[in-house]
Design an enzyme around this catalytic site. Sequence first.
Site, PDB file in Angstrom:
ATOM      1  N   GLY A 193     -14.557  22.168 -41.373  1.00  0.00           N
ATOM      2  CA  GLY A 193     -13.093  22.197 -41.363  1.00  0.00           C
ATOM      3  C   GLY A 193     -12.453  23.481 -41.848  1.00  0.00           C
ATOM      4  N   ASN A 240     -11.526  25.991 -40.027  1.00  0.00           N
ATOM      5  CA  ASN A 240     -10.400  26.285 -39.129  1.00  0.00           C
ATOM      6  C   ASN A 240      -9.239  25.326 -39.374  1.00  0.00           C
ATOM      7  OD1 ASN A 240     -10.959  28.499 -37.003  1.00  0.00           O
ATOM      8  ND2 ASN A 240     -12.891  27.381 -37.144  1.00  0.00           N
ATOM      9  N   LEU A 257     -16.918  17.630 -31.947  1.00  0.00           N
ATOM     10  CA  LEU A 257     -18.141  17.707 -31.154  1.00  0.00           C
ATOM     11  C   LEU A 257     -18.212  16.723 -29.988  1.00  0.00           C
ATOM     12  CD1 LEU A 257     -20.813  18.389 -33.911  1.00  0.00           C
ATOM     13  CD2 LEU A 257     -19.549  19.984 -32.477  1.00  0.00           C
ATOM     14  N   LEU A 317     -17.022  14.722 -26.502  1.00  0.00           N
ATOM     15  CA  LEU A 317     -16.247  14.949 -25.290  1.00  0.00           C
ATOM     16  C   LEU A 317     -14.990  14.083 -25.368  1.00  0.00           C
ATOM     17  CD1 LEU A 317     -16.310  16.406 -22.544  1.00  0.00           C
ATOM     18  CD2 LEU A 317     -17.348  14.352 -21.586  1.00  0.00           C
ATOM     19  N   ASN A 340      -8.745  23.868 -27.630  1.00  0.00           N
ATOM     20  CA  ASN A 340     -10.026  23.911 -28.339  1.00  0.00           C
ATOM     21  C   ASN A 340     -10.366  25.366 -28.638  1.00  0.00           C
ATOM     22  OD1 ASN A 340     -12.602  23.002 -29.319  1.00  0.00           O
ATOM     23  ND2 ASN A 340     -13.511  23.692 -27.387  1.00  0.00           N
ATOM     24  N   HIS A 398     -13.768  27.849 -29.050  1.00  0.00           N
ATOM     25  CA  HIS A 398     -15.216  27.911 -28.818  1.00  0.00           C
ATOM     26  C   HIS A 398     -15.727  29.227 -29.380  1.00  0.00           C
ATOM     27  CE1 HIS A 398     -18.973  26.853 -26.874  1.00  0.00           C
ATOM     28  NE2 HIS A 398     -19.086  28.123 -26.545  1.00  0.00           N
ATOM     29  N   ASP A 436     -15.674  22.684 -22.576  1.00  0.00           N
ATOM     30  CA  ASP A 436     -15.435  24.140 -22.573  1.00  0.00           C
ATOM     31  C   ASP A 436     -14.985  24.714 -21.237  1.00  0.00           C
ATOM     32  OD1 ASP A 436     -16.356  24.119 -25.243  1.00  0.00           O
ATOM     33  OD2 ASP A 436     -18.426  24.336 -24.584  1.00  0.00           O
TER      34      ASP A 436
HETATM   35  C1  GRF Z   1     -16.111  26.841 -35.087  1.00  0.00           C
HETATM   36  O1  GRF Z   1     -17.007  27.896 -34.965  1.00  0.00           O
HETATM   37  C2  GRF Z   1     -15.521  26.476 -33.763  1.00  0.00           C
HETATM   38  O2  GRF Z   1     -15.443  27.534 -32.873  1.00  0.00           O
HETATM   39  C3  GRF Z   1     -16.482  25.476 -33.227  1.00  0.00           C
HETATM   40  O3  GRF Z   1     -16.921  24.752 -34.350  1.00  0.00           O
HETATM   41  C4  GRF Z   1     -16.815  25.565 -35.502  1.00  0.00           C
HETATM   42  C5  GRF Z   1     -16.050  24.785 -36.520  1.00  0.00           C
HETATM   43  O4  GRF Z   1     -16.072  25.432 -37.764  1.00  0.00           O
HETATM   44  N1  GRF Z   1     -15.880  24.714 -32.170  1.00  0.00           N
HETATM   45  P1  GRF Z   1     -15.207  24.863 -38.958  1.00  0.00           P
HETATM   46  O5  GRF Z   1     -15.587  23.410 -39.141  1.00  0.00           O
HETATM   47  O6  GRF Z   1     -13.768  25.018 -38.583  1.00  0.00           O
HETATM   48  O7  GRF Z   1     -15.596  25.699 -40.128  1.00  0.00           O
END
Ligand code: GRF
Length: 206
Positions: free
Chosen positions: A27, A29, A99, A101, A116, A118, A159
């Site tokens: 988490g 992000n 993670l 779909l 999203n 990626h 994606d």
């Molecule tokens: C990130 O690298 C994002 O691009 C991918 O999953 C990761 C999540 O990281 N989809 P975090 O949980 O936000 O640290």
Amino acid sequence: MPRRSALARSAHLRSVKRIAILASGSGSNAQRLIAHFQGSSTAEVVLVAGDRPDAGVFARAWDLGVPSYRFTPAQLQDGTVLRELRALRVDLVVLAGFLRLVPTELVQAFQGRMVNIHPALLPRHGGRGMWGHHVHSAVLAAGDTESGITIHRVNEHYDEGEHLFQARCPVLPGDTPETLAARIHELEHAHYPIVVESLVNSMRHP
Ligand code: GRF
């Protein structure tokens, strides 16, 4: 300062877009997104939701005072999650390390309003099973000299939605999946909140 009328206050509240974050992991992000919009007049994160009860994202949401919602895979499929998002009047769904779909019904309900991130330069290194260290290992195994991030709209396939933004970084000699992941995370943290904000602005002033 003059007091705003009740009408003006309610118009203002309606224009503050409501974001739900879906996440399965640590988490980091989600944390940046929540912090970015705290006190904003553009948008607020009203919910952090996910399918892994012990995911680190829930502790981060708790620390930042954002309500959490844990759901089961069956609830994602049977429309329960969609009903919850509707009940909360969510305008935009932001996937941040989610993670699973997203089922068609949910994608369609938020058509153009679900994004999203990626951790690679799509269309390279995307698709089912390509997440986290799997992506970075694939980049290294392919001998790529650069990687980066892709922020894209979500459709029914992993994606594959329309790209909104990409940023690049070098792959350095001696990189491991971990060192590359750290460089990519920096890019994500710097850009994801800003890209989401510009998307919100385009929804507020179409
Ligand atoms: C990130 O690298 C994002 O691009 C991918 O999953 C990761 C999540 O990281 N989809 P975090 O949980 O936000 O640290």
